[in-house]
Enzyme design. Structure first.
Site, short mmCIF file in Angstrom:
data_model
loop_
_atom_site.label_atom_id
_atom_site.label_comp_id
_atom_site.label_asym_id
_atom_site.label_seq_id
_atom_site.Cartn_x
_atom_site.Cartn_y
_atom_site.Cartn_z
N SER A 162 -27.02 -39.56 -39.38
CA SER A 162 -28.43 -39.18 -39.34
C SER A 162 -28.73 -38.27 -40.53
O SER A 162 -27.85 -38.01 -41.35
CB SER A 162 -28.74 -38.44 -38.05
N LYS A 163 -29.97 -37.81 -40.58
CA LYS A 163 -30.40 -36.94 -41.68
C LYS A 163 -29.49 -35.72 -41.85
O LYS A 163 -29.31 -35.22 -42.95
CB LYS A 163 -31.82 -36.45 -41.42
N ARG A 164 -28.94 -35.25 -40.73
CA ARG A 164 -28.08 -34.07 -40.80
C ARG A 164 -26.91 -34.28 -41.75
O ARG A 164 -26.32 -33.33 -42.26
CB ARG A 164 -27.50 -33.74 -39.42
#
Ligand code: GLU
Length: 442
Positions: free
Chosen positions: A211-213
């Site tokens: 994910s973006k993380r």
């Protein structure tokens, strides 16, 4: 003897509700490889029937990024939203056959069309996951047409796949739960279902879903970070698939030749950003300077390099290309190739300008460069080697201080190439400035 299978028809069907990310790009690639290796047809279908969440600008972005990646499609892009008239007749057919019913009207008097599902066990034979059985109790009635008149996702997907003659549905395993519903739709409509193959999830380095993380995961971000499309294709191909052995760097042709669904792994794949960057470095080393210059150009907008001529860009790339891991490294590494003042890395100064005779050596070097003829790599090498011999020093005792004077850095490409690239005037300017600096600091 087995009857030869007809060439496959496959599709990549992104929903334009977000940018194209690693997972979607990998799905597109596996479909493309599967089609290309089997004389098949690869279709791009934009699933934009969700009126609230779909965005036209994202459709355009996804199409552009797929083009950048080099995954050319044979048909499409087909926009689901423009096929509105296609979905109602099969839904009405199910109504007439008594297999579907109309919902209670909503406050505006509109009704949805819903397929009645009998509680029976459904078995899916997935090419990657094998046999999957879903208990009847887990299945509910399936909406076909929503009350706003648009087709519901699973229905639009099944109708389109049938209408387009799709033979293999290759997609992310987040769609595994949709598959029994789609099989029920095929069955109700009396259509044969396609082969299903679901691709394993992609995880970040910490083994949680990517994910973006985890940093950049969109194609746009990779492009802007100076990843080459061929390197990304190679890297994505190995996310959940392996040709066997420990082969890693593979050309597009090799990937097409070797790709098969049989070797797709069921285990989640881990996205390793460092490995992508390493692979990208290998592709940069192998690429022609003209290609790199062309790929680099859009990344230089708004930098001091914006107005550099193609010739200048190509010659700097020829000099530095093999040192880049991503094209984004260029402006940092190549800064000294622009005219104008350079800064000195304090570590480089401490290491290579500390000798008592540095000033003398650089002064003599300046004279040699002033007179060097011809002013070419070879001519310069001869002139500078003569200084080394005359002074009875090691080559490094001249080359390293000269490197700091011309680049401000401890390391750089070959010094003769740098002098030739900078030209006599800029080289002498920089030597003069170095001598002033040394004079003041000694
Ligand atoms: N539109 C779906 C998605 O973006 C894909 C559906 C499919 O491949 O069947 O996740």
């Amino acid at each position: 003897m087995n009857k030869p299978e007809p060439p496959p028809r496959v599709r990549f069907a992104p929903s334009p509700t977000g940018s194209l990310h690693v997972g979607g790009a990998r799905t597109a690639l596996f479909n493309w490889l599967f089609a290309r290796g089997r004389g098949g047809t690869y279709i791009l279908r934009i699933e934009d029937t969700d009126r609230l969440r779909s965005r036209e600008d994202l459709s355009r972005e996804i199409i552009a990024e797929l083009g950048w990646l080099g995954l050319d499609w044979d048909e499409g892009p087909v926009f689901q939203s423009r096929r509105g008239e296609l979905y109602l007749p099969p839904a009405e057919r199910l109504l007439e056959a008594g297999l579907a019913y109309r919902s209670e009207p909503d406050p505006e008097g509109r009704t949805a069309i819903i397929l009645r599902v009998e509680p029976e066990e459904i078995t899916v034979f997935d090419r990657v996951y094998g046999k999957i059985t879903v208990a009847g109790s887990e299945l509910k009635d399936i909406v076909l047409i929503k009350s706003d008149g648009s087709p519901a996702y699973n229905f639009a997907c099944a109708v389109d796949d049938h209408e387009m003659g799709i033979t293999h549905v290759i997609r992310g395993d987040d769609h595994l739960p949709n598959t029994p519903k789609q099989i029920l739709l095929y069955r109700a409509l009396g259509w044969g279902p396609p082969v299903f193959a679901h691709l394993p999830l992609i995880l970040g380095a910490d083994k949680t879903p990517l994910s973006k993380r985890h940093g950049a995961t969109s194609l746009k971000a990779f492009r802007e970070a100076g990843i080459l499309p061929d390197a990304l294709v190679n890297y994505l191909a190995l996310l959940g698939w392996s040709p066997g052995g420990d082969r890693e760097i593979m050309t597009g042709e090799e990937l097409v030749r070797e790709f098969s669904l049989k070797k797709v792994n069921r285990k989640a794949a881990v996205f390793d950003h460092q490995k992508l960057v390493w692979m990208n470095g290998r592709y940069i080393q192998a690429a022609a300077p003209e290609e790199l210059a062309e790929r680099l150009r859009p990344l230089l907008a708004g930098t001091e390099w914006e107005s550099a001529s193609p010739e200048k860009l190509q010659s700097v790339i020829s000099l530095l290309g093999h040192r880049l891991k991503t094209l984004a490294d260029f402006t940092d590494l190549a800064g000294f190739c622009l005219e104008g003042e350079i800064g000195y890395d304090p570590e480089a100064v401490a290491k290579h300008w500390a000798g008592e005779d540095t000033g003398e050596i650089l002064a003599e070097t300046r004279e040699a460069i002033e007179r060097a003829e011809p002013f070419t790599r070879e001519g310069l090498e001869e002139a500078l080697r003569a200084v080394v011999e005359r002074r009875g020093i090691k080559a490094g005792a001249l080359m390293q201080p000269l490197r700091v004077a011309l680049t401000g850095r401890k390391d750089s490409p070959g010094i003769f190439e740098i002098v030739a690239l900078l030209g006599r005037e800029v080289t002498l300017d920089r030597l003069n400035r170095a001598l002033v600096f040394l004079g003041k600091n000694s």
